[in-house]
Design a protein around this motif. Sequence first.
Motif, PDB file in Angstrom:
ATOM      1  N   SER A 161       0.848  -1.189   0.000  1.00 40.78           N
ATOM      2  CA  SER A 161       0.000   0.000   0.000  1.00 40.78           C
ATOM      3  C   SER A 161       0.881   1.235   0.000  1.00 40.78           C
ATOM      4  O   SER A 161       1.920   1.269   0.637  1.00 40.78           O
ATOM      5  CB  SER A 161      -0.910  -0.009   1.225  1.00 40.78           C
ATOM      6  OG  SER A 161      -0.122  -0.080   2.387  1.00 40.78           O
ATOM      7  N   PHE A 162       0.448   2.250  -0.727  1.00 38.50           N
ATOM      8  CA  PHE A 162       1.251   3.451  -0.893  1.00 38.50           C
ATOM      9  C   PHE A 162       1.009   4.412   0.260  1.00 38.50           C
ATOM     10  O   PHE A 162      -0.135   4.754   0.555  1.00 38.50           O
ATOM     11  CB  PHE A 162       0.899   4.135  -2.216  1.00 38.50           C
ATOM     12  CG  PHE A 162       1.755   5.308  -2.535  1.00 38.50           C
ATOM     13  CD1 PHE A 162       3.051   5.134  -2.977  1.00 38.50           C
ATOM     14  CD2 PHE A 162       1.271   6.595  -2.377  1.00 38.50           C
ATOM     15  CE1 PHE A 162       3.843   6.212  -3.265  1.00 38.50           C
ATOM     16  CE2 PHE A 162       2.064   7.672  -2.669  1.00 38.50           C
ATOM     17  CZ  PHE A 162       3.351   7.476  -3.103  1.00 38.50           C
ATOM     18  N   GLY A 163       2.074   4.812   0.947  1.00 41.29           N
ATOM     19  CA  GLY A 163       1.938   5.824   1.985  1.00 41.29           C
ATOM     20  C   GLY A 163       1.688   5.289   3.369  1.00 41.29           C
ATOM     21  O   GLY A 163       1.656   6.061   4.314  1.00 41.29           O
ATOM     22  N   THR A 164       1.490   3.985   3.522  1.00 41.00           N
ATOM     23  CA  THR A 164       1.286   3.429   4.858  1.00 41.00           C
ATOM     24  C   THR A 164       2.254   2.277   5.068  1.00 41.00           C
ATOM     25  O   THR A 164       1.905   1.124   4.847  1.00 41.00           O
ATOM     26  CB  THR A 164      -0.156   2.926   5.023  1.00 41.00           C
ATOM     27  OG1 THR A 164      -0.421   2.018   3.960  1.00 41.00           O
ATOM     28  CG2 THR A 164      -1.143   4.054   4.987  1.00 41.00           C
ATOM     29  N   PRO A 165       3.500   2.593   5.468  1.00 38.40           N
ATOM     30  CA  PRO A 165       4.472   1.518   5.683  1.00 38.40           C
ATOM     31  C   PRO A 165       4.108   0.676   6.899  1.00 38.40           C
ATOM     32  O   PRO A 165       3.309   1.079   7.753  1.00 38.40           O
ATOM     33  CB  PRO A 165       5.783   2.269   5.878  1.00 38.40           C
ATOM     34  CG  PRO A 165       5.385   3.604   6.341  1.00 38.40           C
ATOM     35  CD  PRO A 165       4.076   3.905   5.699  1.00 38.40           C
ATOM     36  N   ALA A 166       4.707  -0.523   6.970  1.00 36.87           N
ATOM     37  CA  ALA A 166       4.317  -1.467   8.003  1.00 36.87           C
ATOM     38  C   ALA A 166       4.869  -1.073   9.368  1.00 36.87           C
ATOM     39  O   ALA A 166       4.161  -1.112  10.364  1.00 36.87           O
ATOM     40  CB  ALA A 166       4.794  -2.872   7.615  1.00 36.87           C
ATOM     41  N   TYR A 167       6.155  -0.687   9.406  1.00 34.75           N
ATOM     42  CA  TYR A 167       6.778  -0.390  10.696  1.00 34.75           C
ATOM     43  C   TYR A 167       7.138   1.092  10.742  1.00 34.75           C
ATOM     44  O   TYR A 167       7.900   1.568   9.915  1.00 34.75           O
ATOM     45  CB  TYR A 167       8.042  -1.235  10.886  1.00 34.75           C
ATOM     46  CG  TYR A 167       7.763  -2.703  10.774  1.00 34.75           C
ATOM     47  CD1 TYR A 167       7.138  -3.373  11.800  1.00 34.75           C
ATOM     48  CD2 TYR A 167       8.107  -3.401   9.622  1.00 34.75           C
ATOM     49  CE1 TYR A 167       6.868  -4.714  11.699  1.00 34.75           C
ATOM     50  CE2 TYR A 167       7.839  -4.749   9.506  1.00 34.75           C
ATOM     51  CZ  TYR A 167       7.222  -5.402  10.555  1.00 34.75           C
ATOM     52  OH  TYR A 167       6.946  -6.728  10.448  1.00 34.75           O
TER      53      TYR A 167
END
Lengths: 95, 84, 155
Positions: free
Chosen positions: A25-31
Motif C-alpha cells: 500500500s502506498f503511503g502506509t508503511p508497516a513499521y
Amino acid sequence: MKSALRIGILVVCAAAFLMAGLDLSFGTPAYTDMDDYMLAHGQEETGSNNIVTGVVFDYRGFDTLGEATVLFTVVLGAGLVFRRLGKKEDEYEYE
Amino acid sequence: MIELLVHILLLAGLVISAFMVWHMDDLISAAIAFGAFSFLLSLEFLMLQAPDVAIAEAGIGAGLTTAIFVIAIRGTEKDGGASE
Amino acid sequence: MNMSNLVRSGANIMMPFILVYGFYIVVHGHLTPGGGFQGGAVIATAVVLLMVAYSRADVFASIPKNVLKNSETAGLLLFIGTALLALTAGIAFFGNWLLGAGSLFGTPVAFGINPGDINTGGIIPILNIAVGIEVLGAMGILLLVMLGGMKGDAE
C-alpha cells in the motif's frame, strides 16, 4: 521468433515484479516506530528545522561518511582508468 | 483535480520522453531526450512532495548525466571516422 | 570544439545564477530542502556547463588544476575532523557538540513550526558545507579527468 521470445520474457519478468508490488500500500508503511520517534524528537535533538538533513547528518552520520568515501573512491578509480589515454603532448597533464 | 491532471501530464511526458530516447537515431538527440526525462522525473518528485530528491535528480540526472553523455559523444567517432 | 556563440553566451549568463543557487542550497541545508550533496551537485552543474560550452583548451586554461582536487580533499578532511572533534567534547563520534553551546551555529532551535534561523543546527551546517565542497570537487574532477582522457579534438 526470436523477438517473440524476447517479448515473452519481458512480459513474464514485468508481471513477476508487478505481482510482487500489488499488495503493497502506498503511503502506509508497516513499521513506523523509528519514523515517529524522529518526527517527534528530531527538531530538538539535532537542532535543524529540516528533518531530512537532521536524519542524514546526525542520526545517520555514518551513512553520510560512507557516501563521501564512496565518492572519493570513485574519483580515484576514474583517475586511474583515464590516466594515459591522451597524447603525451597534451597540455593538461592531470596526475 | 488540477493536481491529478498535472500528474497525468507528467507521467505521459515521462513515457513519451523514454520512448524518444529509444527512438532517436542521433546520439546527441537521445542524450537531450534523456535530460528531458530526468527533468520531468524531478518535477514528478516535486509533485509527490519530495523536494530533496527533486533537487538531487535535477542536479545529477538532468545536469551531470546529460553533460557526461554529451562529452562522451564528442569524444568518440562515428562509423565514418569523422569525430563529431 | 567550441559550441556556437549562442550556447557560449547562454552559459556565461546562466553560470552565476546556478552558482548562487548552489551555494544557497548548501548553506541553508538545515533550514530548507536540500543539503550538501544536492547543493554540491548544482554547483558542479555550473562547472559542467562551462565544459560543455567551451573547447578543451579553454576549459583546461580557465579551471585551475589543483583547486578541485584540493577542495575535494579539504571537504573530506573537514567532515572527518568535525566528527572527530566531538570526541574531545566528551560525546560520541558524530555527536552534535556545538548544539546549544551559544557560539557559532549554537543558538537553541525553537520547537515547532518557526521561520528558521541560520545560526542554529550545531555541526550540521559545517558538515553540509564540507559535503558540499567535497561533492563539487569530486564531480568536477570526474568530468575533467574524462575530458582529459579523450583523444584530441579533430579540428
